[in-house]
Write a protein that holds these residues in place. Structure first.
Motif, PDB file in Angstrom:
ATOM      1  N   SER A 293       0.826  -1.206   0.000  1.00 49.64           N
ATOM      2  CA  SER A 293       0.000   0.000   0.000  1.00 49.64           C
ATOM      3  C   SER A 293       0.861   1.257   0.000  1.00 49.64           C
ATOM      4  O   SER A 293       2.001   1.260   0.473  1.00 49.64           O
ATOM      5  CB  SER A 293      -0.924   0.012   1.226  1.00 49.64           C
ATOM      6  OG  SER A 293      -0.171   0.007   2.422  1.00 49.64           O
ATOM      7  N   ASN A 314      -3.491  -7.217   0.813  1.00 46.16           N
ATOM      8  CA  ASN A 314      -4.127  -5.921   0.610  1.00 46.16           C
ATOM      9  C   ASN A 314      -3.314  -5.120  -0.396  1.00 46.16           C
ATOM     10  O   ASN A 314      -2.122  -4.888  -0.199  1.00 46.16           O
ATOM     11  CB  ASN A 314      -4.200  -5.159   1.938  1.00 46.16           C
ATOM     12  CG  ASN A 314      -4.509  -3.680   1.726  1.00 46.16           C
ATOM     13  OD1 ASN A 314      -5.361  -3.319   0.920  1.00 46.16           O
ATOM     14  ND2 ASN A 314      -3.796  -2.822   2.451  1.00 46.16           N
ATOM     15  N   LEU A 315      -3.957  -4.713  -1.477  1.00 43.89           N
ATOM     16  CA  LEU A 315      -3.334  -3.848  -2.475  1.00 43.89           C
ATOM     17  C   LEU A 315      -4.206  -2.607  -2.613  1.00 43.89           C
ATOM     18  O   LEU A 315      -5.225  -2.619  -3.312  1.00 43.89           O
ATOM     19  CB  LEU A 315      -3.227  -4.577  -3.812  1.00 43.89           C
ATOM     20  CG  LEU A 315      -1.869  -5.214  -4.110  1.00 43.89           C
ATOM     21  CD1 LEU A 315      -2.013  -6.477  -4.909  1.00 43.89           C
ATOM     22  CD2 LEU A 315      -1.015  -4.211  -4.877  1.00 43.89           C
ATOM     23  N   SER A 316      -3.828  -1.537  -1.928  1.00 45.32           N
ATOM     24  CA  SER A 316      -4.653  -0.334  -1.961  1.00 45.32           C
ATOM     25  C   SER A 316      -3.793   0.908  -1.777  1.00 45.32           C
ATOM     26  O   SER A 316      -2.673   0.845  -1.258  1.00 45.32           O
ATOM     27  CB  SER A 316      -5.725  -0.386  -0.861  1.00 45.32           C
ATOM     28  OG  SER A 316      -5.128  -0.387   0.421  1.00 45.32           O
ATOM     29  N   TRP A 337      -9.092  -5.035  -5.913  1.00 47.76           N
ATOM     30  CA  TRP A 337      -8.029  -4.317  -5.222  1.00 47.76           C
ATOM     31  C   TRP A 337      -8.569  -3.026  -4.618  1.00 47.76           C
ATOM     32  O   TRP A 337      -8.248  -1.918  -5.037  1.00 47.76           O
ATOM     33  CB  TRP A 337      -6.888  -4.011  -6.187  1.00 47.76           C
ATOM     34  CG  TRP A 337      -6.038  -5.211  -6.471  1.00 47.76           C
ATOM     35  CD1 TRP A 337      -6.191  -6.463  -5.964  1.00 47.76           C
ATOM     36  CD2 TRP A 337      -4.904  -5.268  -7.335  1.00 47.76           C
ATOM     37  NE1 TRP A 337      -5.224  -7.304  -6.447  1.00 47.76           N
ATOM     38  CE2 TRP A 337      -4.414  -6.597  -7.300  1.00 47.76           C
ATOM     39  CE3 TRP A 337      -4.253  -4.336  -8.137  1.00 47.76           C
ATOM     40  CZ2 TRP A 337      -3.304  -7.004  -8.035  1.00 47.76           C
ATOM     41  CZ3 TRP A 337      -3.158  -4.738  -8.869  1.00 47.76           C
ATOM     42  CH2 TRP A 337      -2.682  -6.060  -8.814  1.00 47.76           C
ATOM     43  N   GLU A 339      -9.657  -1.631  -0.487  1.00 47.09           N
ATOM     44  CA  GLU A 339      -9.681  -1.972   0.931  1.00 47.09           C
ATOM     45  C   GLU A 339     -10.304  -0.811   1.694  1.00 47.09           C
ATOM     46  O   GLU A 339      -9.885   0.344   1.553  1.00 47.09           O
ATOM     47  CB  GLU A 339      -8.256  -2.228   1.430  1.00 47.09           C
ATOM     48  CG  GLU A 339      -8.169  -2.758   2.842  1.00 47.09           C
ATOM     49  CD  GLU A 339      -8.465  -4.245   2.940  1.00 47.09           C
ATOM     50  OE1 GLU A 339      -8.629  -4.733   4.070  1.00 47.09           O
ATOM     51  OE2 GLU A 339      -8.533  -4.920   1.889  1.00 47.09           O
ATOM     52  N   ASN A 344      -6.889   2.087  -5.729  1.00 49.34           N
ATOM     53  CA  ASN A 344      -5.600   2.599  -6.176  1.00 49.34           C
ATOM     54  C   ASN A 344      -5.815   3.663  -7.252  1.00 49.34           C
ATOM     55  O   ASN A 344      -6.890   3.762  -7.846  1.00 49.34           O
ATOM     56  CB  ASN A 344      -4.757   1.463  -6.752  1.00 49.34           C
ATOM     57  CG  ASN A 344      -4.575   0.323  -5.771  1.00 49.34           C
ATOM     58  OD1 ASN A 344      -3.667   0.319  -4.962  1.00 49.34           O
ATOM     59  ND2 ASN A 344      -5.472  -0.669  -5.837  1.00 49.34           N
ATOM     60  N   VAL A 407      -8.055  -8.683 -12.333  1.00 47.96           N
ATOM     61  CA  VAL A 407      -8.089  -7.622 -11.333  1.00 47.96           C
ATOM     62  C   VAL A 407      -9.200  -6.623 -11.640  1.00 47.96           C
ATOM     63  O   VAL A 407      -9.375  -6.198 -12.785  1.00 47.96           O
ATOM     64  CB  VAL A 407      -6.734  -6.893 -11.280  1.00 47.96           C
ATOM     65  CG1 VAL A 407      -6.813  -5.664 -10.383  1.00 47.96           C
ATOM     66  CG2 VAL A 407      -5.646  -7.839 -10.788  1.00 47.96           C
ATOM     67  N   ASP A 409     -10.618  -2.953  -9.717  1.00 49.44           N
ATOM     68  CA  ASP A 409     -10.522  -1.976  -8.631  1.00 49.44           C
ATOM     69  C   ASP A 409     -11.881  -1.299  -8.537  1.00 49.44           C
ATOM     70  O   ASP A 409     -12.227  -0.445  -9.357  1.00 49.44           O
ATOM     71  CB  ASP A 409      -9.421  -0.964  -8.924  1.00 49.44           C
ATOM     72  CG  ASP A 409      -9.131  -0.055  -7.726  1.00 49.44           C
ATOM     73  OD1 ASP A 409     -10.015   0.071  -6.855  1.00 49.44           O
ATOM     74  OD2 ASP A 409      -8.028   0.515  -7.671  1.00 49.44           O
TER      75      ASP A 409
END
Length: 455
Positions: A293, A314-316, A337, A339, A344, A407, A409
């Motif tokens: 992150s 977690n990818l944010s 992606w 959180e 992002n 993916v 978002d």
């Protein structure tokens, strides 16, 4: 034993230790050393706690230190300890040794024999190596089990006449719990810092140029890599087979392969790093339960490439800016992606934000069916501008249900996330680019002379 006597015994032990320390400090002598002296004989005569003051000049000798001493040269590092191209120039076999303000050169060049400019063996606990020039050695500083050692603010330059894979590392750390490598300038080695089978280490505020990997981690747990700068290296930060590590506040510019690599890294935090220009800003392989992150990934061929498992990650609040391909993920699984309502930033996302909450009104999907076809069959790029491809892209946009997985978002950010390193990075960005271009030209010269740099 009654509690009263246990407490009394403990107090007495503390007093005895303190008295011994005071007596040792009071009796410590300063011994002046000149290039004509026999340094090892002087060390043999010295008492624990003494300081050896080296006058300017060249000392053609290898030094063995078997007692707690301070070896200190002039502030300009004009006292050179010059080895004979065999073994270790300075070898430390005792705790609490300090090596300061020296120039250390010409160790042996045998990697299997662990030749080094300064070698700290297991008994060299709490060693301090600071403010030295460590030049033209195999490994610059080798921490071989030296618990709680500190390598601080040294200039470490390897042997540039060797091919990259024939060189030693700037600093090698093996099974040295609590050791720290801080504020060093490391160049022309194999790896800047190579850490293997260790724990609770800190590698902080170092600068790396003309090495293979700036920081190379193997089986090093519960440790920190922070505030470092990698310029023009193959990989900035190669983290492998390690758990519970913190990689934050680092910068990598012009990495030839990857800015950050996570290979079997689990339960770790990768945050607030800046990666500018690489083949892949970050590559993730079988790394699970991590927090990725607040990072800034810019101008890479691929922003993030991940494969194998990536469970519980977690990818944010990362920023993906002007990467040729923002994401490469070849799978039929669907991943979101975002959180806690924040995803992002994607520079190629053309979504609207009608309610002004900083979150795009529609989900962002970086890849579709065509991307996956091209990854599996690169020759399909020839059809990119064909009517058939245009129809498939239109159909995906109109009917998201036919997306192949990958993916999504769901809460894309409308502005790049400003992480804690960005102000510093913007101040030094131009200087880093100049250094990177200089290093690039040097590598091009090596490729011409040697048939290409070692990988």
């Amino acid at each position: 034993m009654p509690a009263f006597f246990r407490i009394h015994s403990l107090q007495r032990a503390v007093l005895i230790s303190a008295a011994a320390f005071i007596l040792q400090t009071a009796s410590a002598a300063v011994i002046n050393v000149s290039p004509q002296d026999d340094v090892n004989a002087t060390i043999a005569r010295a008492q624990a706690g003494d300081t050896l003051k080296f006058a300017p000049g060249v000392y053609q000798t290898k030094i063995h230190i078997g007692k707690p001493l301070v070896l200190e040269g002039p502030a300009d590092r004009s006292a050179e300890i010059q080895g004979d191209r065999k073994g270790r120039t300075i070898a430390v076999h005792a705790p609490d040794v300090v090596i300061r303000n020296l120039t250390v050169t010409r160790s042996g060049l045998s990697l299997p024999d662990m030749d080094a400019g300064i070698y700290l063996e297991e008994s060299a606990e709490r060693a301090l190596v600071e403010h030295n020039n460590i030049l033209d050695n195999s490994v610059g500083v080798y921490l071989h089990g030296s618990k709680d050692a500190m390598v601080r603010e040294n200039k470490i330059v390897g042997n540039a006449e060797l091919r990259t894979n024939e060189r030693g590392n700037g600093v090698t750390v093996w099974n040295a719990p609590g050791a720290q490598v801080v504020g060093n300038d490391i160049s022309k080695g194999r790896d800047g810092i190579f850490s293997n089978t260790s724990t609770h280490n800190t590698y902080k505020n170092n600068r790396f140029t003309d090495v293979r990997f700036a920081v190379h981690y193997m089986y090093t747990n519960d440790s920190e890599v922070s505030g470092n700068i990698s310029i023009g290296n193959n990989i900035g930060y190669a983290m492998m087979f390690s758990d519970r590590i913190k990689v934050f506040g680092n910068i990598a510019v012009n990495s030839r392969d990857q800015g950050i690599m996570l290979n079997y890294v689990n339960h770790s935090q990768i945050a607030d790093n800046i990666i500018y220009r690489a083949d892949k800003c970050v590559f993730v392989y079988n790394a699970n339960f991590n927090d990725i992150s607040g990072n800034y990934f810019e101008n890479c061929a691929i922003g993030i490439h991940f494969t194998a498992a990536i469970e519980g990650t977690n990818l944010s609040e990362n920023s993906f800016v002007q990467n040729e391909n923002q994401v490469k993920y070849v799978s039929t699984r669907f991943l979101d992606w975002a959180e806690d309502g924040r995803g992002n930033y994607w520079s190629d996302n053309s979504a609207f934000d009608l309610d002004g909450d900083g979150i795009g009104d529609s989900a962002y999907r970086p890849n579709g069916i065509i991307d996956q076809i091209i990854w599996r069959a690169p020759v399909a790029r020839l059809l990119m501008n064909s009517p058939a491809v245009s129809i498939v892209k239109w159909a995906q946009a109109q009917f998201p249900a036919i997306m192949p997985g990958g993916v999504t978002d769901s809460k894309p950010l409308m502005k790049p996330h400003q992480n804690s390193v960005m102000p510093r990075y913007l101040q030094i960005k131009d200087d880093l680019q100049k250094i990177a271009e200089k290093e690039k030209s040097q590598w091009a010269g090596e490729a011409t002379v040697q048939g290409g740099p070692s990988q």
